[in-house]
Design a protein around this motif. Structure first.
Motif: not given
Length: 371
Positions: A294-317
């Protein structure tokens, strides 16, 4: 008994002989066929000194004599040398199908490295069921996520140290500027240096036994006598969340039996409860449902992904962002217990200051000249 270690070579095309090669066996075969060290060296396109030294080195390693070294006579193998060649032929003949299958598997794995349309992204992240689902979904499309699960703090530290391209961590949906969460992450992330990418919105709560026999309904119940708690390690996002919720409820950690116990993942927490080793643990709903708990809900969360700004244009990202924005990913999120695709902002590049409003900057007073 001596042990065997296998190795392989990367070549533009396969040679005629597709057996697993061993340099010692090549030397012994050449000596037996040619009848001398010098002719064996010539046949192998090696120097006499190299072949002679290699054979002596192998004799020292194996503790046995390989060659009969009589001057003026044709070089020949000792009985031990002959037995080595015989054993190698037997193994090659018997294992040929398995060797060929293994070679094919290795070639297919390496084909990704030579495919310009395929991408590999290293991701250190807090344990999350949605990340595992994303890895499975993205792989057939040519995006391979090399994920290593660890605590949120360690994941961001690895990103800052250059050990990965992206990190994953989670916070409360509306984190406060003076919260435990803010104190934990503020110094690890810097506006202008890092970029957030929306990933998932999920519910965290207490995983409890089936039918919730202890009637646990909230964080305060963890301090009740007889309730055994199982915790996550210090530095994990879930541990940060627990301390946040305890502070809000005014419950001291010292009152919780099992606060010092640790499990490495949500799944491990659920397993501890399913086995009867604990009564409750903070985690995600997916882990609870997988174990029939069973599960007792307690909190709403955001799961974030973070990278360096310089990596944003790379093909992988960019490939990752495209995958997160796909309709298929939204459907996958909605089907995971405790996750919401509509609230996730998946694939959106988010403002660090707006999403995590923990940073304040002193403004210059009007008329004051800066030095």
């Amino acid at each position: 008994m001596h042990k065997v270690e296998l190795s392989y070579l990367l070549t533009p095309q396969r040679g005629k002989n597709t057996l697993i090669r061993n340099p010692l066996m090549d030397l012994l075969h050449a000596v037996r066929e040619q009848g001398s060290i010098s002719k064996a060296a010539k046949a192998l396109d090696l120097s006499y000194r190299h072949v002679w030294g290699a054979l002596k080195g192998w004799e020292q390693t194996l503790g046995r004599t390989l060659i009969v070294w009589d001057k003026g006579q044709r070089a020949r193998l000792t009985e031990f040398g002959e037995k080595l060649l015989w054993a190698e032929r037997q193994a090659q003949a018997r294992l040929a199908p398995q060797i060929e299958a293994l070679r094919g598997d290795i070639e297919r794995a390496f084909s990704t490295a030579f495919d310009d349309n395929a991408h590999v992204l290293t991701l250190y992240a807090s344990h999350d069921a949605a990340l595992s689902a994303l890895r499975d979904q993205a792989s057939p499309r040519g995006l391979h996520l090399d994920i290593r699960f660890m605590g949120s703090v360690d994941a961001i530290a690895a990103l800052n140290a250059g050990r990965c391209m992206m990190a994953g961590f989670h916070t409360l949906d509306q984190p406060e500027s003076r919260s435990v969460t803010a104190q934990t992450y503020r110094n690890l992330l810097k506006p202008g240096l890092h970029k957030l990418i929306g990933f998932a919105h999920r519910t965290q709560g207490l995983i409890v036994a089936k039918n919730n026999p202890l009637r646990i309904t909230g964080i305060a119940d963890l301090a009740r006598p007889g309730v055994r708690y199982v915790n996550r390690a210090e530095g994990t996002g879930t541990r940060v969340l627990l301390d946040e919720l305890l502070g809000r409820a005014g419950v001291a950690a010292s009152r919780i039996h099992g606060y010092q116990s640790q499990e490495p993942s949500h799944t491990a927490v659920a397993q501890a409860i399913a086995s009867g080793a604990a009564d409750a643990g903070l985690g995600i709903e997916t882990a609870a449902r997988e174990k029939g708990l069973d599960f007792v809900p307690l909190a709403e969360e955001r799961y974030h992904l973070v990278c360096l700004k310089s990596e944003l244009p790379t093909p992988q990202v960019q490939a990752l962002i495209k995958e997160l924005q796909s309709r298929e990913w939204q459907t996958t999120l909605e089907e995971l217990p405790g996750y919401s695709g509509k609230l996730a902002h998946s694939g959106k590049v988010l403002s660090l200051r707006t999403t995590l409003p923990w940073w304040t900057y002193r403004k210059e007073k009007p008329g004051k000249n800066p030095l």
